[in-house]
Structures are given as structure tokens and as C-alpha cells.
Design an enzyme around this catalytic site. Structure first.
Site, short mmCIF file in Angstrom:
data_model
loop_
_atom_site.label_atom_id
_atom_site.label_comp_id
_atom_site.label_asym_id
_atom_site.label_seq_id
_atom_site.Cartn_x
_atom_site.Cartn_y
_atom_site.Cartn_z
N GLU A 146 0.85 -1.20 0.00
CA GLU A 146 0.00 0.00 0.00
C GLU A 146 0.88 1.24 0.00
O GLU A 146 1.97 1.21 0.57
CB GLU A 146 -0.85 0.05 1.29
CG GLU A 146 -1.70 -1.16 1.53
CD GLU A 146 -2.38 -1.10 2.91
OE1 GLU A 146 -2.29 -0.08 3.61
OE2 GLU A 146 -3.01 -2.11 3.26
N ASP A 164 1.30 10.32 3.78
CA ASP A 164 1.97 11.23 4.71
C ASP A 164 0.91 12.14 5.33
O ASP A 164 0.71 13.28 4.91
CB ASP A 164 3.02 12.04 3.96
CG ASP A 164 4.02 12.66 4.91
OD1 ASP A 164 3.95 12.38 6.11
OD2 ASP A 164 4.87 13.43 4.43
N CYS A 216 30.81 34.46 18.98
CA CYS A 216 31.47 35.78 18.96
C CYS A 216 31.52 36.27 20.40
O CYS A 216 30.53 36.17 21.13
CB CYS A 216 30.63 36.73 18.11
SG CYS A 216 30.85 38.46 18.50
N LYS A 222 10.64 3.14 2.87
CA LYS A 222 10.58 4.60 2.70
C LYS A 222 11.30 5.04 1.42
O LYS A 222 12.30 4.45 1.02
CB LYS A 222 11.26 5.29 3.90
CG LYS A 222 10.58 5.04 5.22
CD LYS A 222 9.33 5.87 5.40
CE LYS A 222 9.58 7.22 6.00
NZ LYS A 222 9.92 7.22 7.41
N CYS A 227 31.70 42.16 13.96
CA CYS A 227 32.30 43.15 14.87
C CYS A 227 33.80 42.95 15.05
O CYS A 227 34.46 43.78 15.68
CB CYS A 227 31.60 43.12 16.23
SG CYS A 227 32.01 41.69 17.23
N LYS A 269 2.26 4.61 1.46
CA LYS A 269 2.33 5.11 2.83
C LYS A 269 1.94 6.59 2.78
O LYS A 269 2.70 7.44 2.30
CB LYS A 269 3.73 4.93 3.42
CG LYS A 269 3.83 5.36 4.87
CD LYS A 269 5.15 4.91 5.46
CE LYS A 269 5.20 5.16 6.96
NZ LYS A 269 5.04 6.56 7.33
N CYS A 311 34.72 37.41 14.65
CA CYS A 311 33.33 37.62 14.22
C CYS A 311 33.34 38.45 12.93
O CYS A 311 33.96 39.51 12.89
CB CYS A 311 32.56 38.35 15.33
SG CYS A 311 30.95 38.95 14.80
N CYS A 341 28.72 43.88 19.74
CA CYS A 341 28.56 43.28 18.40
C CYS A 341 27.23 43.73 17.78
O CYS A 341 26.16 43.37 18.27
CB CYS A 341 28.61 41.76 18.48
SG CYS A 341 28.34 40.99 16.87
N TYR A 355 -7.05 1.80 6.44
CA TYR A 355 -6.11 0.74 6.07
C TYR A 355 -5.83 -0.29 7.17
O TYR A 355 -5.01 -1.17 6.99
CB TYR A 355 -4.79 1.32 5.60
CG TYR A 355 -4.13 2.32 6.54
CD1 TYR A 355 -3.74 1.94 7.82
CD2 TYR A 355 -3.90 3.63 6.15
CE1 TYR A 355 -3.15 2.84 8.69
CE2 TYR A 355 -3.31 4.54 7.01
CZ TYR A 355 -2.94 4.13 8.27
OH TYR A 355 -2.36 5.02 9.14
S1 IVH Z 1 -0.42 0.40 8.85
C1 IVH Z 1 0.35 -1.73 12.80
N1 IVH Z 1 -0.71 1.46 6.49
O1 IVH Z 1 2.57 5.25 8.96
C2 IVH Z 1 0.46 -1.00 11.52
N2 IVH Z 1 0.22 2.81 8.20
O2 IVH Z 1 5.08 4.72 10.40
C3 IVH Z 1 -0.37 0.20 11.47
N3 IVH Z 1 0.70 5.13 7.51
O3 IVH Z 1 1.36 5.44 12.25
C4 IVH Z 1 -0.04 1.11 10.39
N4 IVH Z 1 0.01 4.92 5.44
O4 IVH Z 1 0.17 6.83 10.46
C5 IVH Z 1 -0.29 1.67 7.75
N5 IVH Z 1 -1.07 2.29 4.33
C6 IVH Z 1 -0.66 2.48 5.59
C7 IVH Z 1 -0.15 3.71 6.03
C8 IVH Z 1 0.29 3.85 7.35
C9 IVH Z 1 0.51 5.75 6.33
C10 IVH Z 1 1.29 5.76 8.72
C11 IVH Z 1 0.51 5.54 9.99
C12 IVH Z 1 1.49 4.92 10.95
C13 IVH Z 1 2.80 5.28 10.35
C14 IVH Z 1 3.84 4.28 10.74
#
Ligand code: IVH
Length: 692
Positions: free
Chosen positions: A124, A128, A441, A329, A426, A126, A423, A447, A241
Site C-alpha cells: 500500500e 503522509d 562571537c 521509505k 564586529c 504510505k 566575528c 557586536c 487501512y
Molecule cells: S499500517 C500496525 N498502512 O505510517 C500498523 N500505516 O510509520 C499500522 N501510515 O502510524 C499502520 N500509510 O500513520 C499503515 N497504508 C498504511 C499507512 C500507514 C501511512 C502511517 C501511519 C502509521 C505510520 C507508521
């Protein structure tokens, strides 16, 4: 009309409270879920207030389903707490294909599978954003919370209710509640789309309000509002999710769970993919990385989760992360550019900080012109030189950094950078204090750079907030010799008004505006004044702690001149020995004592009411109300403003900070426009009441 409360019998009160509980839920649902209010805001507020008044008079008759019991009723210092049904965990990170292979090998070993066994994994994006938990009982949304510390979060039920994408009721096709478990805790991420983020910032700028550094901060700022009406105005979205506790789930895999979420009406990320091998997981990762910039929302990597729940169960957790999931990441975004110059900045405490001026370069949509070099050691360690080609990186909202030099592109005549031993402003000696990496400094008060930075700090937004005395004007007045220290600000009009008028760009109007702002700053709330002094280590939060502890300037200053000043400071939670030493050292320094002796007669420092610890953006500001407000009565609005430390006055003058204009505002609004006073609508006023 309502009957006078004192004339009600208990059974009448009970009947009314019952009716109000049901009616308020109905109105709330219509407003938030169906986007179709059944009554005006004023009528809704009147019912809510009646409910509150009845509950105050008959506390033992408060109904279980009353709004006051459901709402995380805003309490003075923030949100109610919610204990999660199961801890909200975080994820471990991996950064390379090798680490992904390693992650899968560990899972196989843990489960006793052969090294060639395929394990189904759901991949999935991730998101932000900001994680949330939404608990449903008998298919109805009952409690929403933030992650908090993972065990206890903040109650944001009412705020989440305003998100149109969050189902209020779990309804699967025609079967009303049959498919919903008796209880389920659904988790996901609340986010703001890139587009909504830009629009919000543009609107904030137009209203001279704080802008947000990135969509994640904007989402957090919008969701964590004590006033859910503000959340409702911001366009927040979500993806579901995961799940915390659940009673009798009907699914056996994560994939099936996601399918069920979709049927209940939750947005589930359309990019999700079921993978069987590391190759498939890596393809997903690479595709997402390439697609990242085109997605309407920010992602910072991908997440892999074991699909079968029985395997998840067996794998369990290590510390605060599941063994069955990890985040892969994306690397921080990087670009290559030329380092034109290493510049040394002198801060208000005298610290010499090297800054790299680079050839402007676009990194992930943001044009970068400067990067931090931290300190002399860092320059030496990475052998960074002027004229070098450098790799620069930006991650999240941190200041861009120089990762490394590209040695092949170094000019032949390049020379190692020599950190100045004096510095640059000054000429005083620059020295290291102990084994610190920072070079200071030693010029202190002589100064000009330090003096100027201290002045800028003194008038800054979180300190005395003198509008019109921005960086540029301080530079000019300093060079003219009019401004050396904070005292000079308050004698500027008396000593230099005529000269100011002869300066280019200044006229009667702009000069009066500046002097007016200085006049207003003579009355200053204690926390802001303490912060303005620029004591080392004392930021806004510490200044507030000190102000709340001592209450008045007199009490604070007196205590700081006593023998046991440091011990007294360390009694305050949040103040340690280093801070205590810096604070007492400030008061022991004769120059500072002299400055205070001459500065204090120009100021009225407002004490902090120790019983009301809250300082808001309205503290010390003067306010005029005009027109009819829709959510609040005038009396309510006034009392809220007073409680927030504002002065409420009846007529508009150039000294007025804000005019709060409701419907059919008349001459006062015109006057405000004439004087260029910031005009707030009712919602903006409510937002300021909550702003720190
Ligand atoms: S699963 C036990 N799925 O990432 C696992 N987390 O670094 C629960 N996040 O605190 C998290 N997208 O805020 C999961 N597709 C995704 C996510 C996701 C973003 C965030 C979430 C979590 C953090 C962990």
C-alpha cells in the site's frame, strides 16, 4: 420559548433533556453527514445552550446519549483523552531491496517456512498524513481519536464527524447493520490533498494568517482544532487501512478486510496491490516512487503487510511495531547544484552559523537557495568548499542539507574553507565554549549583529509583536544610530520623529502607524515579555511556564535576585539545571539589570492569572464587535474574548487590533477599513480564541 429553569419539576426537566438529546443528535447528523442542516446555526446553538443549562441545574439527569457526553467537550487545556482499544503502533522502516529481502526472510524463519516459500503480501502507499482511530458500535461511529502516544490519544470525535468521507453508519448494500461487527475500531490516515493545501495557504495568506509548511501539517492543524467548525471548513480526506479491536470479524485476510471497508463506504487507496514475491513488491515500490509527484496527495514510501491474519497473529509484535509489516521509505529528495558561497551568520546569542548559498535548484517542487552547514566541524568533516558541486537534500519540512561534495567536479584552484577566528561583523574573537561544536562571537553588547538580532527578536510576532518594525526597518534605524537596544524603541517618536519623516519612503501616515504600533506594545502580557528578553534557552513554551509559575514580573524578578533562584526555577516542571543557570546568569549580568531598569518604566506588563493558564492569540489585543453574530450572542462573544485576555472596547480607533464583524455590520466596519484594521468574521474570531 423555553420555560424558566427554576420553575421546572424534575420530571419535566428529564423529559426535556431526553427530547433534547435525540433532537441534537438528529440535527448533528443532518448537518455533518448529509450536509443538510435542518435548522439555522442560531437555533442549533440555542438548543445546545438550553441543554447545557438544564444539565447544570439537574446534573443527575444528564442523559447517556446527550451531546455533552458524546462530544470531546473542549476543555481548557485541550482535548479529552481516549484510551485506544488496542495500541496504535508504528512501523519499522527499510530503505533498500536487501532490507526488504531480509524482512521477508525473517518472517519465513519466524514461521518455520522454507526459504523459497512465497508469502502473500499487501503493498500500500504510505500516506503522509495523520493517523486516526474510529470506533463503531453496532455499526454507528461513536468515538474518534488521534494516535497520541500510541496508547492514549485525543478525542476528536466531533472533528472526524465533519469529514464527509468518514461513514457515520456501517451499511453494506441493503443489509443495514447485519454486516457490522458489534464493535470495530477502524484506523487510517487523514490527509489534505496537495491542491487543497495550496488553496488553504493562499487563503490564509490573504487573511494574514499563519500558513502551513506542508500538507501533513495543514491536515494536523485542521484536525486538531478545539472548534470542529474549523475542521469542517477545511477539506480533509482519508484512507482506511487497518483495524484495532474487532468483535467477530468475517474476513481472514487483510485484502478481504480492505474489500469490506470499501463496501462500508470507506475510501481505500486504489493503488493497493497483492504481491507474492519480493520482485513484485519492488515493482510496486518503483512504480509508486515514479508516480509519487503525480498523485494528488503526499506519500513518503510504501507499506508491506502480511495478507493472512492467522500469520499476522502468529508473527505478533516486537516492541512497538508489528513483525508482519514494514514501511519501505523513499529516499529524501536530492539534487545537484553549485555552492556559490559560505556565509557566516551571527545569531542573537553570538553563535556563528555557516550557511551555504547555492545556485537555486528545484527539489521536489520547492526552489532551494540556501542550505544549512550546521557548524565548523561539519564543513571540515565533509570537506565542503566554495565553488564545489554539491548534492543537496530536502526531507519533509527540515532545512535543506548538503549531503556530500562531488569530488570530480571540484575546480582545480579550490581551497579548503577556513572558519573565521573573528566575528565577521564586529571583529571580536570567535571562540568555542568548552567542547561545544558551536563557535561564539565574544563581542557581546558591542557586536552590532547580536544587538540587531536581539532587537529583531524583541519585536518579533511571538514577543512584543510590533508591526512595522520589521527586519528592514530595524536595519535602517540601527544604521542611522537611532536604535541600539529595546529602550530606544520607546523613545523613537520623541527623539527621531522629524528625522524619520525626511527618510525616503516615510510619510506622515506610515510614521503614525509605526508609532501607534509602538504605543500598543507598551502593554504586554508577561509570557511575551519574558520571551522577548531573549534569554538563552528560553523559548515561547518556557516563557509561558515561567509566567504561569510566578504570575507577575515583580514576583519573577524578585525571585531571580534571591540566593536560591536556581533551585526555585528547578522546582518548575520542565526547567532543568542548564536552563536554570542560563536564566539566573541573565539576571546576574549588570548590563541586563541596567537595561531592565530603563526599559520597565516604558511598559505595563500584564500579570498572568494563575488560575487561568491559557494565553491565546487574543491576549492583550483590543477588540470591537459589530453586526449580528450567528453562532454566539454578543455577551457570549464578549465573555470569551475577555477570558482570552483581550480588551473589548465599543468604538473603533487606530489602536484597535481586530474588528469582529457579523451580519449587517455598519459604520464600525467602514471605520475599521479606513484605519486598515484587521477584520475578522465570526469563524476567524473563534479560531483565534483557540490559537496559542
Ligand atoms: S499500517 C500496525 N498502512 O505510517 C500498523 N500505516 O510509520 C499500522 N501510515 O502510524 C499502520 N500509510 O500513520 C499503515 N497504508 C498504511 C499507512 C500507514 C501511512 C502511517 C501511519 C502509521 C505510520 C507508521
Amino acid at each position: 420559548m423555553f420555560k424558566e429553569i427554576s420553575t421546572l419539576t424534575r420530571s419535566e426537566a428529564e423529559a426535556e433533556l431526553k427530547a433534547l438529546a435525540t433532537r441534537l443528535i438528529e440535527l448533528d447528523t443532518a448537518y455533518h453527514q448529509c450536509d443538510a442542516p435542518l435548522v439555522s446555526d442560531a437555533e442549533y446553538d440555542a438548543l445546545r445552550r438550553r441543554n447545557e443549562a438544564l444539565e447544570a441545574a439537574f446534573p443527575d439527569l444528564i442523559q447517556e446519549n446527550s451531546l455533552s457526553q458524546r462530544v470531546g467537550a473542549p476543555i481548557a487545556d485541550g482535548f479529552q483523552k481516549v484510551v485506544h482499544t488496542q495500541p496504535m503502533l508504528s512501523l519499522d522502516n527499510v530503505f533498500s531491496e536487501e532490507e526488504v529481502i531480509d524482512f521477508m526472510d525473517k518472517i519465513r524463519r519466524f514461521l518455520g517456512f522454507s526459504s523459497t516459500t512465497d508469502i502473500d503480501m499487501v503493498a500500500e502507499p504510505k500516506i503522509d498524513g495523520l493517523s486516526f482511530s474510529a470506533v463503531y458500535e453496532k455499526g454507528r461511529f461513536v468515538v474518534g481519536s488521534t494516535r497520541g502516544d500510541g496508547t492514549v490519544g485525543e478525542d476528536i470525535t466531533e472533528n472526524l464527524r465533519t469529514l464527509s468521507e468518514l461513514p457515520q453508519i456501517l451499511k453494506d448494500g441493503d443489509s443495514l447493520f447485519d454486516s457490522a461487527p458489534a464493535m470495530i475500531d477502524i484506523r487510517g490516515e487523514v490527509y489534505m490533498s496537495k491542491r487543497d493545501f495550496f488553496d488553504l495557504n493562499r487563503a490564509q495568506e490573504g487573511r494574514h494568517k499563519r500558513t502551513f509548511a506542508n500538507p501533513r501539517n495543514a491536515a494536523a492543524g485542521s484536525l486538531r482544532q478545539l472548534n470542529p467548525k474549523i475542521t469542517a471548513e477545511r477539506h480533509l480526506q482519508l484512507f482506511a487501512y487497518a483495524c484495532g479491536s474487532v468483535q467477530q470479524p468475517t474476513w481472514t485476510t487483510h485484502w478481504e478486510f480492505l474489500e469490506q471497508l470499501k463496501k462500508w463506504g470507506f475510501p481505500v487507496n486504489p493503488e493497493i496491490r497483492l504481491c507474492h514475491t519480493v520482485q513484485e513488491m519492488m515493482s510496486f515500490y518503483n512504480e509508486m516512487r515514479d508516480k509519487r509527484a503525480d498523485l494528488p496527495y503526499d506519500i513518503d514510501g510504501v507499506v508491506y503487510k502480511v495478507n493472512h491474519l492467522d500469520l499476522q497473529q502468529r508473527l505478533g509484535f516486537i516492541a512497538r511495531s508489528p513483525r508482519w509489516a514494514t514501511a519501505h521509505k523513499f529516499p529524501a529528495e536530492q539534487a545537484t547544484t553549485r555552492l556559490n558561497q559560505i556565509r557566516i551568520q551571527v545569531g542573537r546569542t553570538g553563535a556563528l552559523t555557516p550557511v551555504a548559498d547555492v545556485e537555486p535548484v528545484n527539489i521536489g517542487g520547492v526552489v532551494v537557495r540556501h542550505a544549512t552547514l550546521h557548524n565548523a566541524d561539519e564543513i571540515e568533516r565533509k570537506d565542503i568548499r566554495e565553488g564545489d558541486t554539491v548534492v543537496i537534500q530536502r526531507a519533509g519540512d527540515v532545512i535543506p542539507q548538503i549531503v556530500r561534495v562531488v569530488p570530480d567536479k571540484r575546480p582545480t584552484d579550490s581551497q579548503a574553507f577556513i572558519f573565521p577566528s573573528v566575528c565577521p561583523v564586529c571583529g571580536s574573537h570567535a571562540v568555542r565554549e568548552g567542547d561545544e561544536a558551536i563557535i561564539f562571537c565574544t563581542g557581546g553588547l558591542i557586536c552590532p549583529a547580536q544587538a540587531m538580532e536581539r532587537l529583531k527578536h524583541f519585536v518579533s510576532k511571538s514577543a512584543l509583536d510590533i508591526e512595522g518594525l520589521g527586519s528592514k526597518n530595524i536595519d535602517t534605524f540601527f544604521r542611522m544610530g537611532w536604535l541600539h537596544n529595546p529602550i530606544d524603541i520607546f523613545t523613537l517618536e520623541q527623539n527621531h520623529a522629524l528625522e524619520l519623516l525626511s527618510l525616503e519612503g516615510w510619510g506622515q501616515k506610515s510614521a503614525s502607524k509605526l508609532f501607534e504600533a509602538i504605543e500598543q506594545a507598551r502593554t504586554c502580557p508577561l509570557p511575551r515579555f519574558i520571551y522577548a528578553l531573549g534569554i538563552r534557552e528560553v523559548g515561547e513554551a518556557t516563557a509561558r511556564l515561567l509566567a504561569e509559575h510566578f504570575g507577575s514580573w515583580l514576583a519573577f524578578e524578585t525571585a531571580m535576585h534571591e540566593q536560591d533562584a536556581a533551585e526555585k526555577l528547578m522546582e518548575i516542571e520542565g526547567i532543568g539545571p542548564i536552563m536554570a543557570e542560563d536564566i539566573t546568569a541573565f539576571f546576574a549580568e549588570p548590563h541586563n539589570q541596567e537595561l531592565l531598569t530603563h526599559l520597565l518604566p516604558h511598559l505595563t506588563i500584564q500579570s498572568v492569572d494563575k488560575t487561568d493558564h491559557k494565553t491565546t492569540a487574543l491576549t492583550g489585543k483590543s477588540l470591537v464587535f459589530t453586526g449580528t453574530l450567528s453562532h454566539l450572542t454578543r455577551a457570549e462573544a464578549k465573555s470569551k474574548a475577555l477570558a482570552a485576555g483581550a480588551k473589548v472596547v465599543s468604538s473603533v480607533s487606530p489602536k484597535t487590533t481586530y474588528v469582529v464583524a457579523g451580519a449587517e455590520a455598519g459604520s464600525k466596519l467602514k471605520q475599521a477599513e479606513k484605519y486598515g484594521i484587521t477584520i475578522l468574521d465570526e469563524n476567524e474570531f473563534l479560531e483565534l480564541l483557540d490559537a496559542p
